[in-house]
Every structure is written in C-alpha cells, then in structure tokens.
Design a protein around this motif. Structure first.
Motif, mmCIF file in Angstrom:
data_model
loop_
_atom_site.group_PDB
_atom_site.id
_atom_site.type_symbol
_atom_site.label_atom_id
_atom_site.label_comp_id
_atom_site.label_asym_id
_atom_site.label_seq_id
_atom_site.Cartn_x
_atom_site.Cartn_y
_atom_site.Cartn_z
ATOM 1 N N ARG A 90 45.253 39.588 26.514
ATOM 2 C CA ARG A 90 45.127 38.068 25.501
ATOM 3 C C ARG A 90 45.792 38.123 24.868
ATOM 4 N N CYS A 91 45.950 39.261 23.616
ATOM 5 C CA CYS A 91 47.264 39.344 23.025
ATOM 6 C C CYS A 91 48.153 39.481 22.993
ATOM 7 N N LEU A 92 47.990 40.654 23.755
ATOM 8 C CA LEU A 92 49.429 42.149 24.762
ATOM 9 C C LEU A 92 49.271 43.157 23.616
ATOM 10 N N GLU A 93 48.217 43.473 22.469
ATOM 11 C CA GLU A 93 48.785 44.524 22.173
ATOM 12 C C GLU A 93 48.416 45.269 22.493
ATOM 13 N N ASN A 94 48.776 46.393 21.646
ATOM 14 C CA ASN A 94 48.341 47.810 22.252
ATOM 15 C C ASN A 94 47.395 48.474 21.693
ATOM 16 N N PHE A 95 46.388 48.522 22.758
ATOM 17 C CA PHE A 95 45.245 49.567 21.692
ATOM 18 C C PHE A 95 44.459 51.086 22.301
ATOM 19 N N GLU A 96 44.302 52.131 21.438
ATOM 20 C CA GLU A 96 43.352 53.074 22.488
ATOM 21 C C GLU A 96 42.351 52.659 22.215
ATOM 22 N N ASP A 97 41.729 53.565 22.971
ATOM 23 C CA ASP A 97 40.431 54.183 23.272
ATOM 24 C C ASP A 97 40.059 55.064 24.156
ATOM 25 N N THR A 98 38.916 55.891 22.942
ATOM 26 C CA THR A 98 38.370 57.250 24.194
ATOM 27 C C THR A 98 37.796 56.630 25.526
ATOM 28 N N LEU A 99 37.505 57.533 26.021
ATOM 29 C CA LEU A 99 37.578 56.799 27.837
ATOM 30 C C LEU A 99 36.598 58.330 28.399
ATOM 31 N N ASP A 100 35.010 58.063 27.947
ATOM 32 C CA ASP A 100 34.318 59.088 28.792
ATOM 33 C C ASP A 100 33.234 58.629 29.663
ATOM 34 N N LEU A 101 33.012 59.391 30.618
ATOM 35 C CA LEU A 101 32.340 59.221 32.414
ATOM 36 C C LEU A 101 31.347 60.839 32.473
#
Ligand SMILES: [Zn+2]
Ligand SMILES: [Zn+2]
Length: 165
Positions: free
Chosen positions: A68-79
């Motif tokens: 939506r806002c085209l901002e970059n953001f980090e996130d962890t991915l656990d699976l």
C-alpha cells in the motif's frame, strides 16, 4: 543439501539437518522479497522405502515492500516444515511426489514452504493507510491537503477542464 530417496535400502536412514542457505531474493506476487540473512534450517530427515519424512524449522529475516505505502520493512520469518515426500506416487495423498528423479534437495523444500508462508498481501501494518492517490503523500505520516471526497474520475477530468478556462 541433497538426499537420495533410495527405496530398496535395507534400513531407513536418518539425517540431522543443520545448515544455512544463502539466497539473495525471491519473486512473489511480482514483488522482490530480499533475504537479509541466510536461511537457517534445522531438523531431521528420515528416508524409509523411498519416502522422506522431512521435519525442519526454518528461520530467516526478510525485507518486504508494503503493497500500500511502498515502504520497505524488515520482518523475521519462522516456519515449520513437516512433509512426506516420495519419489514414486503414493496412494496416501498427504505424501508429496518428488518431480524428476530421486534427489531431494532440501533447499527446494524450504523455498516452497517459504512461498506458502508468505502473507498474501504484504502490509507494513494491518491498517496501513497507503498513499494518497492524488499527491502520493504517505497517509500514515499525516493527512495531505487533497480533498477527501471520492471524485468520480470522469468528473475529475471535467473539473480540470474548467480549471484551465
Ligand atoms: Zn504500508
Ligand atoms: Zn493528497
């Protein structure tokens, strides 16, 4: 990390998995998702009569772009990966069939599971307000000065014509 799915082996084999896989990025919904660190893969694979029982925990960190806002953001991915994969088609439909040969590449299994775990719509936050369609202002950072009434695009075009007169 590759595992051969032999079916005539006398005993089942069991392999502990613990490695990091460097992957640059992957394309998902026309967006490029960048891996900010190697994908950590830990667990165990047991092969019994040509069927691999894959149990892994996967952890990494990714850089998303909010749709939506085209901002970059980090996130962890656990699976968690919990899959049975066979080189021959099995009656049990919970057992996946390995395409093309008998070499099971754990990295492919992990990447497929990452695709499945990614959000359908990437949003920096649930209620991201996105960008103003008129001026491009990031509405999360504050309201812009554009009028907020929904303007029919055809009427908008008329309005512009009058402005020029
Ligand atoms: Zn956003
Ligand atoms: Zn605006």
């Amino acid at each position: 990390m590759e595992i051969i799915l032999q079916d005539s082996s006398v005993k089942s084999i069991s392999k502990d998995i613990d490695f990091a896989y460097h992957k640059e990025n992957l394309v998902y919904n026309n967006e490029t998702i960048e891996f900010l660190k190697p994908i950590q893969i830990k667990g165990n694979v047991t092969v019994n009569h040509g069927v691999a029982d894959v149990k892994l925990s996967v952890n990494t960190k990714v850089l998303y772009t909010c749709s939506r806002c085209l901002e970059n953001f980090e996130d962890t991915l656990d699976l968690m990966v919990d899959e049975k994969i066979s080189k021959n088609e099995q009656e049990d439909e919970n057992i996946l069939t390995l395409e093309g040969g008998e070499v099971l590449d754990i990295r492919d299994v992990v990447v497929n599971n990452i695709y499945l775990a990614l959000p359908r719509k990437v949003l920096c936050k649930e209620d991201c307000k996105g960008l103003c369609q008129l001026c491009g202002q990031d509405l999360n950072e504050g309201q812009c000065n554009c009028t907020q009434e929904e303007v029919d695009p055809r009427l908008a075009a008329l309005k512009d014509m009058f402005k020029e007169v």
